[in-house]
Design a protein around this motif. Structure first.
Motif, mmCIF file in Angstrom:
data_model
loop_
_atom_site.group_PDB
_atom_site.id
_atom_site.type_symbol
_atom_site.label_atom_id
_atom_site.label_comp_id
_atom_site.label_asym_id
_atom_site.label_seq_id
_atom_site.Cartn_x
_atom_site.Cartn_y
_atom_site.Cartn_z
ATOM 1 N N LYS A 185 5.479 4.206 1.955
ATOM 2 C CA LYS A 185 3.841 4.502 1.938
ATOM 3 C C LYS A 185 3.107 3.718 3.135
ATOM 4 N N ASP A 201 6.312 3.429 -2.599
ATOM 5 C CA ASP A 201 5.180 4.110 -3.414
ATOM 6 C C ASP A 201 5.164 3.426 -4.836
ATOM 7 N N ARG A 242 -3.335 0.635 -2.584
ATOM 8 C CA ARG A 242 -2.676 1.956 -2.450
ATOM 9 C C ARG A 242 -3.682 3.430 -2.628
ATOM 10 N N TRP A 243 -4.607 3.208 -3.156
ATOM 11 C CA TRP A 243 -5.638 4.514 -3.364
ATOM 12 C C TRP A 243 -6.929 4.386 -2.679
ATOM 13 N N GLN A 246 -8.855 7.765 -2.620
ATOM 14 C CA GLN A 246 -9.420 8.386 -3.999
ATOM 15 C C GLN A 246 -10.430 7.442 -4.413
ATOM 16 N N GLU A 285 -1.652 8.165 1.963
ATOM 17 C CA GLU A 285 -1.926 8.728 0.719
ATOM 18 C C GLU A 285 -1.580 10.255 0.857
ATOM 19 N N ILE A 287 -3.073 13.704 -1.098
ATOM 20 C CA ILE A 287 -4.070 14.158 -1.942
ATOM 21 C C ILE A 287 -3.951 15.539 -2.191
#
Length: 322
Positions: A185, A201, A242-243, A246, A285, A287
């Motif tokens: 990732k 991940d 990591r996100w 979002q 990421e 999504i």
């Protein structure tokens, strides 16, 4: 007798510089009005205050359908902009305002704000796989090293390495991570460690040293990392996110509907704190569109985080330098 028409190059230098200093980075294309103005106001002079602002939030480029892209400046303004270089391509790394872009057997560096492009030697794999890249320093640096990494069908980690000036990529493999390393990732490089860092991940973490080809595998424990089956522990060299897409509600900010899926490329961003430079690594990421809309075929787009910098290739730097 009619007065001779004067060119943009006749504009006094101090006035041109003053104009540039009041523009945002995206507006610096004013230098492309004509050749004479571009030569009269070099990039190194006109964009110095805009290229390296302290603690600048990474911007986001949305692409993937054609050359028409959306650029989101921080969390504020959106621009529609044309990047033909990204049509049919995938960004696999981002650092210092440079993108590393994969397009079939071609991998190249691209600075969207200046349109500077450096093509690397032919990549040995023509398939559009889930590659993730990293580079040690800007492509104009003498010691620039590039790695492109993926996890193959045998669950090995394959790493293609290229040094500046080399004519071909070299392959390196790590075969002992099947139970302790998952989908890749993020990847990054820091000078003080002289190693590429590769994250999965969950909590797996690999390092690769280009100097001796040595691999090491770790597990992430809190803010530290520990060698598997070893008491050796060291601190992760930067913050990880990591996100980011979002958590920042980027779909809403970009004006996207729920039937859109997005694959993003992260970046290694820097910021200053207490007179020290700190790094944050934004992960890639994936999504997906919302469950209730999966019965309909939605759009699939791509995105990349980038630090807002303007890089103009020196005249002595050509496509053969890397």
């Amino acid at each position: 007798m009619a007065e001779a028409r004067r060119g943009w190059a006749d504009l006094p230098t101090d006035i041109g510089t003053s104009i540039a200093e009041h523009l945002v980075l995206i507006d610096l294309s004013f230098r492309k009005v004509c050749k004479s103005w571009n030569s009269a106001y070099a990039a190194s002079r006109c964009s110095a205050k805009i290229e390296s602002p302290p603690n600048y939030e990474p911007w986001f480029i949305l692409y993937g359908e054609d050359s028409q892209c959306i650029l989101l400046k921080g969390s504020q303004k959106k621009y529609k902009i044309n990047f033909p270089e990204l049509d049919g391509a995938t960004c696999i790394a981002s650092r210092d305002g440079w993108l590393l872009v994969h397009q079939e057997t071609v991998i190249f560096f691209f600075c969207p704000f200046s349109r500077s492009k450096i093509v690397l030697p032919q990549f040995p794999d023509s398939e559009q796989r889930d590659y993730i890249g990293a580079f040690s320093s800007p492509p104009t640096s003498k010691d620039c090293a590039v790695c492109v990494v993926r996890r193959n069908d045998k669950l090995e980690v394959e790493l293609q390495l290229l040094y500046r000036g080399a004519n071909a990529w070299t392959m390196h493999k790590y075969s002992y991570c099947r139970d302790f390393f998952n989908n890749i990732k993020a990847a990054a490089y820091l000078d003080d460690r002289k190693r590429f860092h590769i994250y999965d991940d969950i909590n797996g973490f690999l390092t690769f040293s280009p100097e001796d080809g040595n691999w090491k595998i770790y597990l992430i424990i809190g803010i530290g990392i520990s060698r598997y089956k070893s008491a050796e522990v060291e601190r992760i060299p930067f913050f990880i996110s990591r996100w980011s897409f979002q958590m920042r509600s980027m779909k809403t900010k970009l004006g996207l509907k729920e039937d859109v899926s997005i694959d993003t490329c992260g970046t290694l961003a820097s910021y200053r704190t207490d007179n020290h430079i700190q790094y944050i690594l934004l992960f890639n990421e994936n999504i997906s569109q919302k469950t209730e809309t999966r019965s309909r075929r939605g759009r699939r787009l791509k995105g990349v985080w980038i630090e807002p910098r303007f890089h103009k290739i020196p005249q002595k730097c050509s496509r053969h330098d890397l």
